[in-house]
Design an enzyme around this catalytic site. Structure first.
Site, short mmCIF file in Angstrom:
data_model
loop_
_atom_site.label_atom_id
_atom_site.label_comp_id
_atom_site.label_asym_id
_atom_site.label_seq_id
_atom_site.Cartn_x
_atom_site.Cartn_y
_atom_site.Cartn_z
N SER A 144 -3.91 3.42 -6.07
CA SER A 144 -4.55 4.23 -5.03
C SER A 144 -4.82 5.61 -5.61
O SER A 144 -4.21 6.01 -6.61
CB SER A 144 -3.61 4.34 -3.82
OG SER A 144 -4.03 5.36 -2.93
N TYR A 157 5.43 5.92 -0.66
CA TYR A 157 4.18 5.20 -0.95
C TYR A 157 3.48 5.82 -2.14
O TYR A 157 3.07 5.10 -3.07
CB TYR A 157 3.27 5.24 0.27
CG TYR A 157 1.91 4.61 0.00
CD1 TYR A 157 1.78 3.23 -0.07
CD2 TYR A 157 0.79 5.40 -0.21
CE1 TYR A 157 0.55 2.64 -0.34
CE2 TYR A 157 -0.44 4.82 -0.48
CZ TYR A 157 -0.56 3.44 -0.54
OH TYR A 157 -1.78 2.88 -0.82
#
Length: 292
Positions: A144, A157
């Protein structure tokens, strides 16, 4: 019972029941290879399997809990029974949570290590040697834009995706002369269930960045992998966000990311149980939190 047939090369997509994983599975199936769909939800897998078969492709569904100790063994035994070997592994399973590390359930935060890191690394490390031995194939790992910066209020995360990117790029270098490709894909926000389930869709940061479609990200990922690219960043906005994160000093970047990820009605990081706007808002850097 294990078949005596010569094993066929297959594409294994982990996290294939929805989102980017589903889009990559459907795209990869068009190349003619059998696709093994792996996820927890059997219902979701059957829907993808049906879609692939209706389009003329070949697909198999395998419901597996990636956090289970025997997940890797279950996959290996399934491939052996179906006379398949993993030529390409796609690791797209993962989840995230938004909120203060002191307020979010510890088990759920540590669970991100199990799914986003441990399961991805375990499958990659077990299947990669066979690819190197055959001199072909490879791995696509979904990271990401979050992998390029620390992420206050989505700390675990962001950290897990930083591992995915570092791990993938290292393996790319180790295997680049073997005929095997390890590609890391680092998209920005994508229009999937992830944004809603993680709570990220309510953060200003994910409202500022345009959302890509799973199909667009999948297309970029598959084309980039076939072109033997180390890193694929789908979309100009994602590239811009990464550029900015690389330019700003941490002293400026961390408060900025934090403000963009919190809202006034989020639980206060101090652990009081009160909403931020009624608790420690005045104690945060000027600008407080990103309001709804």
């Amino acid at each position: 019972m294990i078949s005596d047939q010569k094993p066929r090369l297959a594409i294994v997509v982990v996290g294939a029941s929805r989102g980017i994983g589903r889009a990559i599975a459907e795209l990869a199936a068009r190349d003619g290879a059998p696709v093994v769909l792996v996820a927890r939800s059997l219902g979701g897998l059957h829907a993808v399997e049906s879609s692939i078969k209706q389009a003329g492709g070949e697909a198999f569904s395998l419901p597996v809990d990636l956090t289970a100790d025997d997940a890797k063994t279950v996959l290996e035994e399934f491939l052996a029974r179906e006379s398949l070997v993993c030529d390409v592994l796609v690791n797209s399973a993962g989840y995230g949570l938004r909120g203060a590390a002191t307020a979010l359930p510890i088990a759920d935060q540590v669970g991100m290590i199990d799914v986003n890191i441990r399961a991805l690394a375990d499958l990659t490390l077990h299947l990669l040697p066979g690819m190197v031995e055959r001199g072909r194939g490879g791995v696509i790992n979904l990271a990401s834009v979050a992998s390029f910066t620390p992420g206050p209020y989505m700390a675990m995360y962001y950290a897990s995706k930083a591992f995915v990117r570092s791990f993938s790029e290292s393996l790319y270098q180790e295997t680049r002369k073997t005929g095997v490709t390890v590609t890391c894909v680092a998209p920005g926000p994508v229009s999937t269930e992830f944004l809603e389930k993680s709570g990220a869709n309510r953060a200003a940061l994910f409202k500022v960045l345009p959302k890509a479609t799973p199909e667009y990200v999948a297309n970029c990922a598959w084309r980039g992998f076939k072109a033997r690219r180390r890193l694929v960043i789908p979309g100009m906005s994602a590239r811009l966000a990464i550029l900015i994160s690389g330019i700003l000093p941490s002293a400026a970047l961390l408060p900025l990311v934090g403000r963009l990820q919190l809202r006034g009605n989020d639980p206060c990081p101090c652990g009081s149980g009160k909403m931020l706007k009624h608790c420690c808002r005045a104690g945060h850097p000027k600008g407080g939190t990103a309001s709804a």
